[in-house]
Motif scaffolding. Structure first.
Motif, PDB file in Angstrom:
ATOM      1  N   VAL A 289       0.853  -1.188   0.000  1.00 30.04           N
ATOM      2  CA  VAL A 289       0.000   0.000   0.000  1.00 30.04           C
ATOM      3  C   VAL A 289       0.889   1.238   0.000  1.00 30.04           C
ATOM      4  CG1 VAL A 289      -1.771   1.306   1.235  1.00 30.04           C
ATOM      5  CG2 VAL A 289      -1.875  -1.191   1.193  1.00 30.04           C
ATOM      6  N   LEU A 290       0.755   2.031  -1.063  1.00 34.93           N
ATOM      7  CA  LEU A 290       1.535   3.267  -1.181  1.00 34.93           C
ATOM      8  C   LEU A 290       0.838   4.438  -0.493  1.00 34.93           C
ATOM      9  CD1 LEU A 290       2.607   2.986  -4.925  1.00 34.93           C
ATOM     10  CD2 LEU A 290       3.941   2.366  -2.891  1.00 34.93           C
ATOM     11  N   GLY A 291      -0.468   4.358  -0.443  1.00 35.47           N
ATOM     12  CA  GLY A 291      -1.243   5.433   0.153  1.00 35.47           C
ATOM     13  C   GLY A 291      -2.722   5.188  -0.068  1.00 35.47           C
ATOM     14  N   THR A 292      -3.520   6.060   0.488  1.00 35.81           N
ATOM     15  CA  THR A 292      -4.965   5.968   0.333  1.00 35.81           C
ATOM     16  C   THR A 292      -5.461   7.281  -0.256  1.00 35.81           C
ATOM     17  OG1 THR A 292      -5.098   4.517   2.260  1.00 35.81           O
ATOM     18  CG2 THR A 292      -7.142   5.552   1.537  1.00 35.81           C
ATOM     19  N   ALA A 293      -6.219   7.161  -1.336  1.00 35.27           N
ATOM     20  CA  ALA A 293      -6.806   8.333  -1.981  1.00 35.27           C
ATOM     21  C   ALA A 293      -8.264   8.443  -1.561  1.00 35.27           C
ATOM     22  CB  ALA A 293      -6.715   8.207  -3.498  1.00 35.27           C
ATOM     23  N   ALA A 294      -8.730   9.654  -1.358  1.00 33.17           N
ATOM     24  CA  ALA A 294     -10.126   9.868  -0.981  1.00 33.17           C
ATOM     25  C   ALA A 294     -11.064   9.271  -2.019  1.00 33.17           C
ATOM     26  CB  ALA A 294     -10.403  11.357  -0.803  1.00 33.17           C
ATOM     27  N   PHE A 295     -10.696   9.412  -3.290  1.00 33.88           N
ATOM     28  CA  PHE A 295     -11.535   8.942  -4.389  1.00 33.88           C
ATOM     29  C   PHE A 295     -10.667   8.172  -5.372  1.00 33.88           C
ATOM     30  CE2 PHE A 295     -12.789  13.247  -3.067  1.00 33.88           C
ATOM     31  CZ  PHE A 295     -14.008  12.956  -2.463  1.00 33.88           C
ATOM     32  N   GLY A 296     -11.177   7.062  -5.857  1.00 39.41           N
ATOM     33  CA  GLY A 296     -10.413   6.299  -6.834  1.00 39.41           C
ATOM     34  C   GLY A 296     -11.299   5.758  -7.925  1.00 39.41           C
ATOM     35  N   TRP A 297     -10.729   5.713  -9.107  1.00 40.44           N
ATOM     36  CA  TRP A 297     -11.355   5.086 -10.260  1.00 40.44           C
ATOM     37  C   TRP A 297     -10.336   4.078 -10.785  1.00 40.44           C
ATOM     38  CZ3 TRP A 297     -11.571  10.160  -8.956  1.00 40.44           C
ATOM     39  CH2 TRP A 297     -12.834  10.710  -8.735  1.00 40.44           C
ATOM     40  N   PRO A 298     -10.215   2.922 -10.095  1.00 39.48           N
ATOM     41  CA  PRO A 298      -9.155   1.960 -10.419  1.00 39.48           C
ATOM     42  C   PRO A 298      -9.167   1.506 -11.871  1.00 39.48           C
ATOM     43  CG  PRO A 298     -10.454   1.208  -8.519  1.00 39.48           C
ATOM     44  CD  PRO A 298     -11.055   2.480  -9.003  1.00 39.48           C
ATOM     45  N   GLU A 299     -10.362   1.383 -12.439  1.00 37.10           N
ATOM     46  CA  GLU A 299     -10.451   0.928 -13.826  1.00 37.10           C
ATOM     47  C   GLU A 299      -9.821   1.910 -14.808  1.00 37.10           C
ATOM     48  OE1 GLU A 299     -14.269   3.150 -12.861  1.00 37.10           O
ATOM     49  OE2 GLU A 299     -12.878   1.831 -11.818  1.00 37.10           O
ATOM     50  N   HIS A 300      -9.650   3.147 -14.383  1.00 30.60           N
ATOM     51  CA  HIS A 300      -9.029   4.181 -15.227  1.00 30.60           C
ATOM     52  C   HIS A 300      -7.641   4.576 -14.735  1.00 30.60           C
ATOM     53  CE1 HIS A 300     -12.844   4.599 -17.276  1.00 30.60           C
ATOM     54  NE2 HIS A 300     -13.444   4.856 -16.140  1.00 30.60           N
ATOM     55  N   GLY A 301      -7.253   4.076 -13.568  1.00 29.53           N
ATOM     56  CA  GLY A 301      -5.954   4.426 -12.998  1.00 29.53           C
ATOM     57  C   GLY A 301      -5.892   5.845 -12.460  1.00 29.53           C
ATOM     58  N   PHE A 302      -7.058   6.394 -12.051  1.00 26.74           N
ATOM     59  CA  PHE A 302      -7.113   7.760 -11.539  1.00 26.74           C
ATOM     60  C   PHE A 302      -7.455   7.767 -10.054  1.00 26.74           C
ATOM     61  CE2 PHE A 302      -8.240   8.706 -16.029  1.00 26.74           C
ATOM     62  CZ  PHE A 302      -7.212   9.579 -16.298  1.00 26.74           C
ATOM     63  N   ALA A 303      -6.903   8.727  -9.369  1.00 26.18           N
ATOM     64  CA  ALA A 303      -7.227   8.958  -7.963  1.00 26.18           C
ATOM     65  C   ALA A 303      -7.533  10.433  -7.792  1.00 26.18           C
ATOM     66  CB  ALA A 303      -6.057   8.558  -7.068  1.00 26.18           C
ATOM     67  N   GLY A 304      -8.348  10.736  -6.815  1.00 29.44           N
ATOM     68  CA  GLY A 304      -8.684  12.120  -6.515  1.00 29.44           C
ATOM     69  C   GLY A 304      -8.583  12.352  -5.020  1.00 29.44           C
ATOM     70  N   GLU A 305      -8.353  13.586  -4.653  1.00 28.98           N
ATOM     71  CA  GLU A 305      -8.157  13.924  -3.249  1.00 28.98           C
ATOM     72  C   GLU A 305      -8.809  15.273  -2.993  1.00 28.98           C
ATOM     73  OE1 GLU A 305      -7.218  12.956   0.345  1.00 28.98           O
ATOM     74  OE2 GLU A 305      -6.525  11.608  -1.222  1.00 28.98           O
ATOM     75  N   PHE A 306      -9.332  15.449  -1.798  1.00 33.76           N
ATOM     76  CA  PHE A 306      -9.786  16.761  -1.358  1.00 33.76           C
ATOM     77  C   PHE A 306      -8.886  17.161  -0.215  1.00 33.76           C
ATOM     78  CE2 PHE A 306     -11.787  19.675   1.472  1.00 33.76           C
ATOM     79  CZ  PHE A 306     -12.334  20.615   0.613  1.00 33.76           C
ATOM     80  N   ASP A 307      -8.155  18.230  -0.394  1.00 33.09           N
ATOM     81  CA  ASP A 307      -7.267  18.723   0.650  1.00 33.09           C
ATOM     82  C   ASP A 307      -7.672  20.148   0.971  1.00 33.09           C
ATOM     83  OD1 ASP A 307      -5.849  16.385   0.653  1.00 33.09           O
ATOM     84  OD2 ASP A 307      -4.297  17.108  -0.689  1.00 33.09           O
ATOM     85  N   GLY A 308      -8.269  20.321   2.112  1.00 34.35           N
ATOM     86  CA  GLY A 308      -8.663  21.645   2.541  1.00 34.35           C
ATOM     87  C   GLY A 308      -7.611  22.278   3.416  1.00 34.35           C
ATOM     88  N   PHE A 309      -7.806  23.530   3.729  1.00 34.77           N
ATOM     89  CA  PHE A 309      -6.860  24.277   4.544  1.00 34.77           C
ATOM     90  C   PHE A 309      -6.686  23.644   5.924  1.00 34.77           C
ATOM     91  CE2 PHE A 309      -5.807  27.669   7.564  1.00 34.77           C
ATOM     92  CZ  PHE A 309      -4.606  28.078   7.006  1.00 34.77           C
ATOM     93  N   VAL A 310      -7.768  23.077   6.462  1.00 33.60           N
ATOM     94  CA  VAL A 310      -7.707  22.491   7.807  1.00 33.60           C
ATOM     95  C   VAL A 310      -6.677  21.375   7.845  1.00 33.60           C
ATOM     96  CG1 VAL A 310      -9.011  21.165   9.515  1.00 33.60           C
ATOM     97  CG2 VAL A 310     -10.039  23.147   8.418  1.00 33.60           C
ATOM     98  N   LYS A 311      -6.633  20.546   6.788  1.00 35.59           N
ATOM     99  CA  LYS A 311      -5.688  19.428   6.772  1.00 35.59           C
ATOM    100  C   LYS A 311      -4.261  19.931   6.949  1.00 35.59           C
ATOM    101  CE  LYS A 311      -3.792  15.789   3.884  1.00 35.59           C
ATOM    102  NZ  LYS A 311      -3.899  15.032   2.659  1.00 35.59           N
ATOM    103  N   TYR A 312      -3.912  20.952   6.210  1.00 36.23           N
ATOM    104  CA  TYR A 312      -2.540  21.434   6.272  1.00 36.23           C
ATOM    105  C   TYR A 312      -2.300  22.325   7.479  1.00 36.23           C
ATOM    106  CZ  TYR A 312      -2.329  19.272   1.793  1.00 36.23           C
ATOM    107  OH  TYR A 312      -2.383  18.339   0.807  1.00 36.23           O
ATOM    108  N   GLY A 313      -3.317  23.042   7.903  1.00 40.80           N
ATOM    109  CA  GLY A 313      -3.170  23.893   9.073  1.00 40.80           C
ATOM    110  C   GLY A 313      -2.854  23.098  10.328  1.00 40.80           C
TER     111      GLY A 313
END
Length: 183
Positions: free
Chosen positions: A142-166
């Motif tokens: 496991v390299l990581g976990t993506a918030a959203f994934g479309w494995p059949e297309h090889g795409f991942a998506g993430e939502f990173d808001g200010f709170v996460k980094y703050g």
């Protein structure tokens, strides 16, 4: 909570009439079964499933989904208790809206931003993603976990808001430094 008015306390009394509103208080009159009342720090409040259904009956879809996702994620309710609360409220105003929100709700989103993203994707016709998709590397590691994934297309998506980094900040760096280090 975003886009929900929090300046007024809502209370429910188990009466047929007598609802009223003041500057900071809105009292509703509605059926309230004994098991829908719980004590929190000695204060009587409506149970989480009842409160969640009430929110879902009265809030917009996106707001209701964000609240429901968070409650499911934190194990404050589950599908069975929400279904029972919906059944009790079957003839009340807003129940069809609440049913749609409960059906869409999911415990896997980790933030309001992820919940709102799910709603936006559905509204735009984006294929339903795998939530909290584990991205695997060589040998199945496991390299990581993506918030959203479309494995059949090889795409991942993430939502990173200010709170996460703050919350990752220590004295000195700014959010941009944390984002850069993560990437």
């Amino acid at each position: 909570a975003w886009n929900l008015p929090l300046g007024r306390v809502h209370a429910t009394r188990p009466r047929r009439s007598g609802a009223f509103r003041t500057g900071r208080l809105e009292v509703h009159s509605a059926p309230l079964d004994a098991d829908e009342i719980v004590l929190v720090d000695g204060v009587a409040v409506t149970s989480a499933p009842r409160a969640l259904v009430d929110v879902a009956r009265t809030a917009g879809f996106e707001e209701a989904v964000a609240v429901l996702d968070a409650a499911l994620h934190r194990h404050l309710a589950d599908r069975a208790t929400l279904a029972a609360a919906l059944e009790r409220a079957a003839r009340w105003p807003g129940v069809p809206r609440a049913r749609r929100a409960v059906a869409f709700a999911d415990p896997r989103p980790m933030s309001v931003g992820e919940s709102r993203s799910r709603v936006a994707m559905a509204r735009l016709g984006v294929p339903t993603p795998v939530l909290q998709w584990e991205v695997l590397g060589p040998g199945g590691r496991v390299l990581g976990t993506a918030a959203f994934g479309w494995p059949e297309h090889g795409f991942a998506g993430e939502f990173d808001g200010f709170v996460k980094y703050g919350r990752l900040l220590r004295p000195g760096p700014v959010a941009a430094d944390v984002v850069f280090a993560e990437k």
